[in-house]
Enzyme design. Sequence first.
Site, PDB file in Angstrom:
ATOM      1  N   CYS A 199       0.809  -1.220   0.000  1.00 46.26           N
ATOM      2  CA  CYS A 199       0.000   0.000   0.000  1.00 46.26           C
ATOM      3  C   CYS A 199       0.847   1.279   0.000  1.00 46.26           C
ATOM      4  O   CYS A 199       0.550   2.226  -0.735  1.00 46.26           O
ATOM      5  CB  CYS A 199      -0.947  -0.014   1.198  1.00 46.26           C
ATOM      6  SG  CYS A 199      -0.141  -0.417   2.741  1.00 46.26           S
TER       7      CYS A 199
ATOM      8  N   HIS B 208      -2.616   6.638   4.314  1.00 47.37           N
ATOM      9  CA  HIS B 208      -1.171   6.744   4.522  1.00 47.37           C
ATOM     10  C   HIS B 208      -0.665   8.027   3.837  1.00 47.37           C
ATOM     11  O   HIS B 208      -1.224   8.462   2.829  1.00 47.37           O
ATOM     12  CB  HIS B 208      -0.431   5.576   3.858  1.00 47.37           C
ATOM     13  CG  HIS B 208      -0.624   4.240   4.509  1.00 47.37           C
ATOM     14  ND1 HIS B 208      -1.355   4.031   5.645  1.00 47.37           N
ATOM     15  CD2 HIS B 208      -0.138   3.009   4.146  1.00 47.37           C
ATOM     16  CE1 HIS B 208      -1.316   2.742   5.963  1.00 47.37           C
ATOM     17  NE2 HIS B 208      -0.598   2.098   5.071  1.00 47.37           N
TER      18      HIS B 208
END
Length: 340
Positions: A129, A251
């Site tokens: 990710c 994130h």
Amino acid sequence: MKGYHIAVVGATGAVGQELLHVLERRNFPVASLRPIASARSAGKSVRFGDELISVDKLVDHSFEKIDIAFFCAGGEVSRKYVPIACQADAIAIDNSSVFRMEPHVPLVIPEINVEDVRGHRGLISNPNCTTAIALMALYPLHRVFGVRRMFAASYQAVSGSGARAIEELTQQVKDAAREPVVNASRTHLPHTSQVYPHPIAFNLLPHVDSFLESGYTKEEMKMQNEGRKIMHLPEFRASATCVRVPVYRAHSVAVSAEFERSASVEQAREVLAKAPGLELVDEPQSNRYPMPLSVAGKDNCQVGRIRIDCALENGLSFWVSGDQLLKGAALNAVQIAELL
Ligand code: A2P
């Protein structure tokens, strides 16, 4: 054929739940859906559209008559069951890191290396990710200026560690709220950590995934290893520090990258403004820059804080945020299925 027979392994988890929403939201042609999880989920159902579908326990024959199987249940489950799914003639799209670096397994971000899907042999891996989010901004710059190396620090949300980590942060925040802070000097939070080795509320853990002998973590080395494979750039070098932060979702990565050719901020902004799946949010004078709260739940990543890096030759620094459950996992996986 009206659609595809789909299995989602890990359908009760953080990524699996998101995957069901993405399939629905993007009107993926689903003829039938088989949500699968562990024995712990016996008796549970998941919602898909207007339907409540009961969750199956993962077993060897789970993939009979399945066209596409999404795996979102962690490395151990993928290691054992991806080959079983492939044997049953399902195409597996795997979120784990287990098969990503195998030479015959495409590792795909559709905005970057869509052509790689063509060579698949029944298994396609979904990238890490944090790597995916960083590359969404780095790759468009690479195409124009030629990237040599990158230094990065990541700020990774707890949902990347699954549903239990989300609960752990919530519980620790509640516990802390019960005890008033005296002059901001408290160093002892109640130690209720199970997912992480230390409290995550009001803290930062410079520790994502396990440590290697080199001192880097596995997560940190994924930026270089997966970056090389996805960008077809075997010489690419990336040095990262990955940090878990008390953010629920999305994130962020602070990147300093060095290029073959020099780039002005204006040129970089022009390139990034046109990049697919990316939004340019770069008006620092008006306090506009990407943040986890602005990208949570959104398909597009955002990039901003673009500046000439003052310590590198031909360097640019920037900040990119993205919803790691979406572009870093579920959305990217469904985009791959759409390509198929
Ligand atoms: P379960 O809910 O039954 O434990 P998360 O990443 O949010 O922790 O979610 C992990 C997902 O993977 C959940 O759906 C979980 O199911 C599933 N899972 C974990 N271990 C197994 C297993 N051994 N077999 C099948 N599914 C599993």
